[in-house]
Design a protein around this motif. Structure first.
Motif, short mmCIF file in Angstrom:
data_model
loop_
_atom_site.label_atom_id
_atom_site.label_comp_id
_atom_site.label_asym_id
_atom_site.label_seq_id
_atom_site.Cartn_x
_atom_site.Cartn_y
_atom_site.Cartn_z
N LYS A 59 0.82 -1.22 0.00
CA LYS A 59 0.00 0.00 0.00
C LYS A 59 0.85 1.27 0.00
O LYS A 59 0.54 2.24 -0.70
CB LYS A 59 -0.96 -0.01 1.19
N ASN A 60 1.91 1.28 0.80
CA ASN A 60 2.76 2.47 0.84
C ASN A 60 3.46 2.70 -0.49
O ASN A 60 3.61 3.85 -0.93
CB ASN A 60 3.80 2.34 1.95
N ILE A 61 3.88 1.62 -1.14
CA ILE A 61 4.51 1.75 -2.46
C ILE A 61 3.52 2.32 -3.46
O ILE A 61 3.86 3.20 -4.27
CB ILE A 61 5.05 0.39 -2.93
N LEU A 62 2.28 1.82 -3.42
CA LEU A 62 1.24 2.33 -4.32
C LEU A 62 1.04 3.83 -4.12
O LEU A 62 0.99 4.60 -5.09
CB LEU A 62 -0.08 1.59 -4.09
N LEU A 63 0.92 4.26 -2.85
CA LEU A 63 0.70 5.68 -2.56
C LEU A 63 1.91 6.52 -2.99
O LEU A 63 1.74 7.64 -3.47
CB LEU A 63 0.42 5.89 -1.07
N LEU A 64 3.11 5.97 -2.82
CA LEU A 64 4.31 6.70 -3.23
C LEU A 64 4.34 6.87 -4.75
O LEU A 64 4.60 7.97 -5.26
CB LEU A 64 5.57 5.96 -2.76
N VAL A 65 4.07 5.79 -5.49
CA VAL A 65 4.05 5.85 -6.96
C VAL A 65 2.96 6.82 -7.42
O VAL A 65 3.18 7.64 -8.32
CB VAL A 65 3.82 4.45 -7.57
N ALA A 66 1.79 6.74 -6.79
CA ALA A 66 0.68 7.64 -7.15
C ALA A 66 1.06 9.10 -6.88
O ALA A 66 0.75 10.00 -7.68
CB ALA A 66 -0.57 7.27 -6.35
N SER A 67 1.75 9.35 -5.76
CA SER A 67 2.17 10.71 -5.42
C SER A 67 3.18 11.24 -6.42
O SER A 67 3.12 12.42 -6.80
CB SER A 67 2.76 10.73 -4.00
N ILE A 68 4.09 10.39 -6.87
CA ILE A 68 5.09 10.81 -7.86
C ILE A 68 4.41 11.14 -9.18
O ILE A 68 4.72 12.16 -9.83
CB ILE A 68 6.15 9.71 -8.05
N ILE A 69 3.46 10.31 -9.59
CA ILE A 69 2.71 10.58 -10.84
C ILE A 69 1.93 11.88 -10.71
O ILE A 69 1.91 12.71 -11.62
CB ILE A 69 1.76 9.40 -11.15
N PHE A 70 1.29 12.06 -9.55
CA PHE A 70 0.51 13.27 -9.28
C PHE A 70 1.38 14.52 -9.42
O PHE A 70 1.00 15.50 -10.06
CB PHE A 70 -0.09 13.18 -7.88
N TYR A 71 2.58 14.46 -8.82
CA TYR A 71 3.46 15.62 -8.85
C TYR A 71 4.11 15.80 -10.22
O TYR A 71 4.25 16.92 -10.71
CB TYR A 71 4.54 15.47 -7.78
N ALA A 72 4.49 14.69 -10.85
CA ALA A 72 5.16 14.76 -12.16
C ALA A 72 4.23 15.27 -13.24
O ALA A 72 4.70 15.69 -14.31
CB ALA A 72 5.70 13.38 -12.53
N TRP A 73 2.93 15.25 -12.98
CA TRP A 73 1.95 15.75 -13.95
C TRP A 73 2.25 17.22 -14.30
O TRP A 73 1.99 17.66 -15.41
CB TRP A 73 0.54 15.63 -13.37
N GLY A 74 2.81 17.95 -13.34
CA GLY A 74 3.13 19.36 -13.57
C GLY A 74 4.52 19.57 -14.16
O GLY A 74 4.89 20.70 -14.47
#
Length: 470
Positions: A28-43
């Protein structure tokens, strides 16, 4: 990526949320970390590299600080912390203040001796830098142990709900939650409720206030009059509250949906009876950060009255500078610092003794509305032109109705009522808002609000959050 965007609401959030509750707990933590990186990299992917550097720097130095603590090596402990703080602030300073410093140098020399740099401010850098710094400082203070798992630390710094505009979360507040979280239907339902309320604040209220306020302030000041200058100031006062508190509500709600509990960032600041109280209610995570990591280390109020006043002014100078590389923000910070000092000297006692508390409210409202003019103006010249209009009567070439649309008026009424007035008169409404209980009437209201938000977003009527640029 914006919380108030269709891509987030209809793709990113549902995919991450469903995946989170379907996969094994170990991942779960890995999923949230990957999701957070994608979220931030969107910009912008390059921004992500800067954030990674912040994570690595603070990870390494926290381990070094803890090693020095275990070896009882006070000298190395201080050196490691000093280097950590310098590197963090240097990264933030380069991206946020380089051009401001160059403009000051050019202004003092009365010549363009240094060319301005082509630097783009990484989104959210002020927030995640302060968050990372608090972690390293708390390891130094032995408030918590250094995190040995770099992926867990990366999740703490980059977790997408509060990554870009806070609240600034201290590591010791969620240290246990990183590995053990309370994930249940009650938290999920409460998180969804807070998210919908936050989305409504932003999309329905803040954006409508912005529409009128921005249109007024686009006009040359010599074409505006006293009434419109005051209206723009009041609209911006409501806009920034609903914009930023709306983001905080969404961040807190998203955190709850994934099992995290973040501390509140706003507590109806516009009903305050002093500026001191205002700063206990406004952007609470930033106020407490400066109190814990700057005001108290400077000596707080322990070194006599004079040093207390100086420390307050230093803190609010830093608060203004944190918000932006501009004289406007510095003066805005010092403006609030001045009133805090005055309240310490004598005004606070008068406010406490005053039985007519509505006078206290009028004083506080006047101060923060005047302050928001500095915060919103394009530059100091623009701010002083607006002040001149506000305090010397002048007719406008435009009618008020030209900018104050019917829907703006409706939002204005709701905005004033729900900025704390309604909650003070009916405390049960406030309790229900912050309660995890499900009420049928409230659920219907939430559904209607969400539907209205979707309609606005489909039509593309949204702006970025104000605090994204800090």
């Amino acid at each position: 990526m914006l919380f108030s965007s269709m891509i987030f609401l209809w793709l990113f959030l549902p995919v991450v949320f469903c995946s989170y509750y379907l996969i094994d707990k170990r991942f779960k933590n890995i999923l949230l970390l990957v999701a957070s990186i994608i979220f931030y990299a969107w910009g912008g992917v390059s921004y992500t590299l800067i954030m990674f550097s912040s994570i690595i720097v603070n990870y390494i130095f926290a381990l070094l600080i803890e090693k020095a603590i275990n070896e009882n090596n006070l000298k190395n402990k201080k050196i490691y912390l000093a280097l950590c703080v310098i590197i963090n602030l240097s990264i933030l300073g380069y991206f946020k203040y380089t051009n401001f410093i160059i403009s000051i140098i050019n202004s003092l020399s009365q010549d363009k001796i240094i060319e301005l740099k082509d630097i783009v401010l990484p989104i959210g850098i002020s927030f995640y830098t302060f968050q990372a710094l608090s972690y390293a400082i708390d390891v130094y203070r032995e408030h918590n142990k250094a995190q040995k798992n770099i992926f867990n630390l990366a999740l703490y710094i980059s977790f997408f709900p509060q990554l870009i505009a806070g609240p600034i979360v201290k590591y010791h507040d969620i240290e246990n939650q990183i590995m053990n979280r309370n994930e249940n239907l009650e938290n999920i339902s409460y998180g969804i409720k807070r998210f919908i309320y936050g989305l409504s604040k932003k999309v329905i209220l803040a954006n409508m206030f912005a529409l009128s306020c921005d249109e007024i302030l686009k006009q040359p000041t010599d074409e505006l009059g006293t009434a419109l200058a005051w209206i723009s100031a009041i609209l911006y006062t409501l806009q920034i509250y609903y914009d930023f508190s709306g983001y905080s509500d969404m961040a807190i709600g998203l955190g709850k949906m994934f099992g995290f509990t973040f501390l509140e960032n706003f507590n109806y600041p516009y009903i305050s009876k002093s500026i001191k109280e205002f700063w206990r209610r406004w952007h609470i995570s930033l106020s407490t950060w400066f109190k814990e990591y700057l005001y108290i280390p400077l000596g707080g109020n322990r070194k006599g009255k004079l040093f207390t006043y100086i420390n307050l002014l230093i803190v609010f100078f830093a608060t203004g500078l944190w918000h932006g590389a501009s004289y406007n923000f510095i003066l805005w910070g010092l403006f609030h610092g001045f009133f805090l000092v005055i309240e310490r000297i004598f005004l606070g006692k008068l406010l406490e003794k005053n039985k007519l508390k509505f006078i206290n409210h009028i004083y506080v409202i006047f101060v923060f509305v005047i302050g928001w003019v500095l915060f919103r103006a394009n530059d100091l010249k623009h701010a002083f032109e607006l002040y001149k209009l506000m305090f010397s009567y002048k007719e406008s070439v435009y009618t008020v109705r030209y900018f104050f649309y019917p829907q703006t008026f409706v939002c204005f009424i709701f905005g004033v009522l729900f900025s704390g007035l309604f909650q003070s008169l009916f405390p049960k409404i406030k309790e229900a808002t912050f309660s995890s209980k499900i009420y049928i009437v409230e659920s219907v209201i939430q559904f209607i609000l969400l539907f209205i938000c979707i309609m606005y977003l489909v039509n593309g009527t949204y702006n970025p959050f104000i605090y994204f640029r800090f």
